[in-house]
Design an enzyme around this catalytic site. Structure first.
Site, PDB file in Angstrom:
ATOM      1  CG  HIS A  78      -4.354   3.858  -3.648  1.00  0.00           C
ATOM      2  ND1 HIS A  78      -5.675   4.210  -3.824  1.00  0.00           N
ATOM      3  CD2 HIS A  78      -3.822   4.808  -2.850  1.00  0.00           C
ATOM      4  CE1 HIS A  78      -5.929   5.330  -3.165  1.00  0.00           C
ATOM      5  NE2 HIS A  78      -4.820   5.711  -2.562  1.00  0.00           N
ATOM      6  CG  ASP A 213      -8.262   2.162  -4.806  1.00  0.00           C
ATOM      7  OD1 ASP A 213      -7.619   1.367  -4.097  1.00  0.00           O
ATOM      8  OD2 ASP A 213      -7.775   3.223  -5.235  1.00  0.00           O
ATOM      9  CB  SER A 641      -5.943   6.959   0.266  1.00  0.00           C
ATOM     10  OG  SER A 641      -5.827   7.712  -0.895  1.00  0.00           O
TER      11      SER A 641
HETATM   12  N1  ARG Z   1      -4.918   9.158  -6.826  1.00  0.00           N
HETATM   13  C1  ARG Z   1      -5.089   8.263  -5.710  1.00  0.00           C
HETATM   14  C2  ARG Z   1      -4.669   8.904  -4.443  1.00  0.00           C
HETATM   15  O1  ARG Z   1      -3.688   9.591  -4.381  1.00  0.00           O
HETATM   16  C3  ARG Z   1      -4.285   7.041  -5.852  1.00  0.00           C
HETATM   17  C4  ARG Z   1      -4.675   6.177  -6.932  1.00  0.00           C
HETATM   18  C5  ARG Z   1      -3.703   5.052  -7.135  1.00  0.00           C
HETATM   19  N2  ARG Z   1      -3.863   4.553  -8.461  1.00  0.00           N
HETATM   20  C6  ARG Z   1      -2.999   4.719  -9.477  1.00  0.00           C
HETATM   21  N3  ARG Z   1      -3.406   4.439 -10.665  1.00  0.00           N
HETATM   22  N4  ARG Z   1      -1.766   5.140  -9.303  1.00  0.00           N
HETATM   23  O2  ARG Z   1      -5.263   8.702  -3.410  1.00  0.00           O
END
Ligand code: ARG
Length: 706
Positions: A78, A213, A641
């Site tokens: 992501h 991811d 992330s």
């Molecule tokens: N929740 C994750 C974060 O903010 C990002 C995941 C991205 N995936 C998604 N399905 N939008 O680090």
């Protein structure tokens, strides 16, 4: 022993995003007790290479880690999403199909992408805080700006480094971060998004998780191994340190630390802030984003090319849409408002008779009372009016409009800068969806903002044709998209060739944006500023007071996109009564969730085949299963992330990519019982590169600890 230690150092286990410079002083002994085998200098050092040299700030919003001596960077899927989508077309669709460069020559340069590596951290509080004493909030800000420039200029002298001054504890401390910034960054590989985003928005922010991811990039440098702009003959960067990769796997209780760039937390928020978020701000953001997401989804479902163009924007808006739903839910469930109230009562007890502190909370209350009636104005401007793509484009010409009758040079510069992103913008612009979004957002504004706070322009809008308000907003939006020059790149280009103030003011989109924007600037900006000015000193004093109140406790500052380290262990949890969540997921779970009819739970045939054949190479778990993700109790937030999860020997065991639903209030209060970090197991990453991607040469670049 551990309990004693925690009491004696006052460090609360597992909570805390610590400044690497201070680890030796505050955290090292506890880290050792928990399982760290390295010296403090191996974590952070300035004169010799250390772990920090392998941690990169990835493009401003994420973290990455260097895992080979050829500048190979691992981060989240992501985090690479925008770049991967940008390189995808229906003919060469690497977002959906995945991609692995067979050699350096096939790696894809990503224009505009950068990574930074911290060279040095310095506490410069003593150069700043004495100078700010006794100043009003306004003078303080001005003085701070002057000092900041001085200190940064000084640090930049004679080198090509980047320097940032970061405020900590709302202005009770200041730290200087020096970086080397690399701008020749190339995409090395990515799994298909059905792996890299498996579970999609349905699983987002939740455990148990089965998402691969990750994506990979490479840092390029010039022939002298120095940071340099893109050049075809640049070479892979040789880092001062790269993380060895531990393929032995994790188990419950293992030491785990996360090194990275957490973006923003608000751990010292007041009870009033929680109340405002829960009751007003969060639900408004969610509802406004709902409108955008539904309209975009319709476009994306109709056409593959359009889906590729909108994917990155959609994912970004959807991510924080769900975040605010979760945060609201958990703030309520975990009674965070009540918790804050209790702490504030204790503070007031302590503050009695102390001139510096006794009015802090009363002043906070006063500031909130004054601000609350207008608090949604800002949200409606940024998430509403400017959340409409065409409006955002139109607003980029406000600087031109403001200057054209005063300063031609400034106006021309503003025009040029406003036009610079046109190609990208109109490449992913869908006027019919945008039109619907505008109509609905205006109607929501009309219904939810008290009428005495509407701009007078609202009356103009309501003169549009229609029996009901819904019809009126919709015919207004229709007219705007039919007539505005912002509805197509050709019309806007034509304007840019012969710009005129008159033409701009006559444009219905610009006129509307201008009206809403100025309505905010003229009536509400001063309220927002007054609120911030009032809150500045109180927030600062509150933290200062808390420190005085708890002299044996070690405090850590809120996240602010500066380098931090957090440590804890691999840990399962109980999300609710009689339910236990294990610490590790495996590919069995992918098969359970697999549903080819639902794009969020589809998976590539080759992955299914590898699973059926149990072709897991050397990457499988002791029980023969293929691990996918695991959880730790580390204290992270957005910006972390892509951060490495590192074991006690300094080896990479995974990469952080999310938080869990039951602790979505975590940016405001760390709840030790529920808060977990969700990580991709490094063994799954290696398996996906080697077996699914057919790129063992990438794995071979790494230093594998078997
Ligand atoms: N929740 C994750 C974060 O903010 C990002 C995941 C991205 N995936 C998604 N399905 N939008 O680090």
């Amino acid at each position: 022993m551990l309990a004693l230690l925690i009491i004696s150092t006052g460090v609360k286990a597992d909570e805390g995003m610590w400044i690497p410079l201070l680890l030796k002083k505050y955290n090292y002994e506890e880290m050792k007790a928990k399982g760290l085998k390295l010296t403090a200098e191996q974590l952070y050092d300035v004169n010799n290479s250390s772990m920090k040299d392998a941690i990169v700030w990835f493009n401003g919003g994420c973290t990455g880690e260097i895992i080979s001596n050829k500048g190979l960077v691992l981060t989240n899927h992501h985090c690479g999403y925008g770049a991967i989508a940008e390189k995808s077309t229906p003919q060469d669709n690497i977002l959906d199909n995945g991609f692995w460069a067979k050699n350096n020559g096939e790696e894809k340069p990503i224009q505009g992408m950068w990574v930074s590596i911290v060279q040095k951290i310095e506490d410069v509080s003593d150069k700043i805080i004495p100078e700010l004493k006794g100043l009003s909030e306004k003078d303080r800000a001005a003085k701070l700006q002057v000092l900041s420039k001085q200190i940064i200029d000084e640090a930049k002298k004679g080198n090509k480094l980047e320097v940032q001054l970061r405020e900590m504890f709302k202005g009770n401390a200041y730290y200087l971060f020096t970086f080397q910034r690399f701008t020749d960054i190339r995409l090395v590989g990515t799994p298909p998004q059905s792996v890299g985003k498996f579970g999609g928005d349905a699983d987002n922010w939740m455990w148990p998780r089965h998402t691969g991811d990750f994506s990979m990039f490479r840092i390029y440098a010039n022939k002298n191994n120095e940071a340099a702009g893109y050049a075809p003959d640049n070479v892979p960067y040789v880092p001062k340190h790269s993380l060895p990769v531990n393929t032995k796997g994790v188990k419950e209780g293992d030491f785990a630390m996360v090194y990275g760039f957490p973006g923003r937390t608000n751990r010292y928020e007041f009870s009033q802030g929680i109340e405002l978020a829960v009751e007003k701000i969060n639900p408004t953001i969610v509802n406004l984003r709902d409108i955008r997401l539904k309209a975009w989804k319709e476009v994306m479902d109709k056409n593959e090319g359009d889906r590729l163009k909108l994917s990155a924007n959609y994912a970004q808006i959807a991510n924080y849409w769900k975040y605010f739903i979760g945060q609201t839910e958990q703030l309520k469930r975990l009674k965070v408002y009540e918790f804050k109230k209790e702490n504030e009562a204790k503070f007031n007890e302590f503050a009695k008779g102390k001139a510096e502190y006794e009015n802090v909370l009363a002043n906070v209350e006063k500031a909130y009372q004054a601000y609350k009636p207008y608090a949604l104005q800002r949200t409606y401007l940024s998430e509403g009016i400017l959340g409409v793509s065409m409006n955002a484009k139109a607003s980029s010409l406000m600087a031109y409009a403001n200057n054209i009758n005063k300063d031609t040079a400034a106006a021309n510069k503003a025009l040029k800068s406003a036009m610079s992103g046109n190609q990208d913008f109109y490449g992913a612009f869908f006027p019919s969806a945008d039109e619907k979004i505008l109509a609905q957002i205006l109607e929501m504004y009309f219904n939810n903002i008290p009428s005495d706070q509407h701009p007078s322009y609202m009356a103009t809008i309501l003169k549009s044709k229609g029996k009901t308000n819904t019809e009126k907003f919709s015919s207004f939006a229709k007219m705007v998209y039919a007539k505005s020059m912002f509805s197509s790149i050709e019309k806007l280009d034509a304007f840019a060739k012969a710009p005129s103030y008159k033409k701009l003011m006559a444009d219905p989109c610009f006129a509307m944006v201008n009206a809403f924007y100025n309505h905010y600037l003229n009536n509400y900006k001063e309220k927002v500023d007054a609120f911030n000015d009032a809150m500045g000193p109180e927030g600062r004093n509150y933290i200062k007071g808390l420190m005085e109140m708890n002299p044996n406790k070690t405090f850590y500052p809120d996240a602010n996109s500066s380098l931090r380290l957090t440590y804890g262990s691999v840990q399962s949890y109980e999300p609710k009564d009689a339910v236990k969540f294990d610490y590790l997921t495996t590919m069995d779970g992918i098969m359970e969730k697999y549903n080819p009819a639902d794009f969020e739970f589809n998976a590539p045939q080759k992955l299914l085949d590898l699973y059926q054949a149990k072709d897991f190479g050397n990457y499988k778990n002791a029980d023969g299963k293929m691990p996918v993700a695991f959880i730790t109790n580390n204290d992270i937030t957005g910006g972390n992330s892509g951060s490495p999860v590192i074991d006690g020997n300094g080896y990479l065991i995974g990469l952080a990519f999310d938080g869990n639903w039951e602790a979505m209030s975590g940016d405001i209060v760390f709840d030790a019982k529920y808060k977990r970090t969700i990580n991709v197991d490094i063994r799954y990453v290696l398996f996906l590169i080697d077996k699914l991607g057919g790129a063992p040469h990438i794995v071979n670049e790494m230093n594998l600890i078997k």
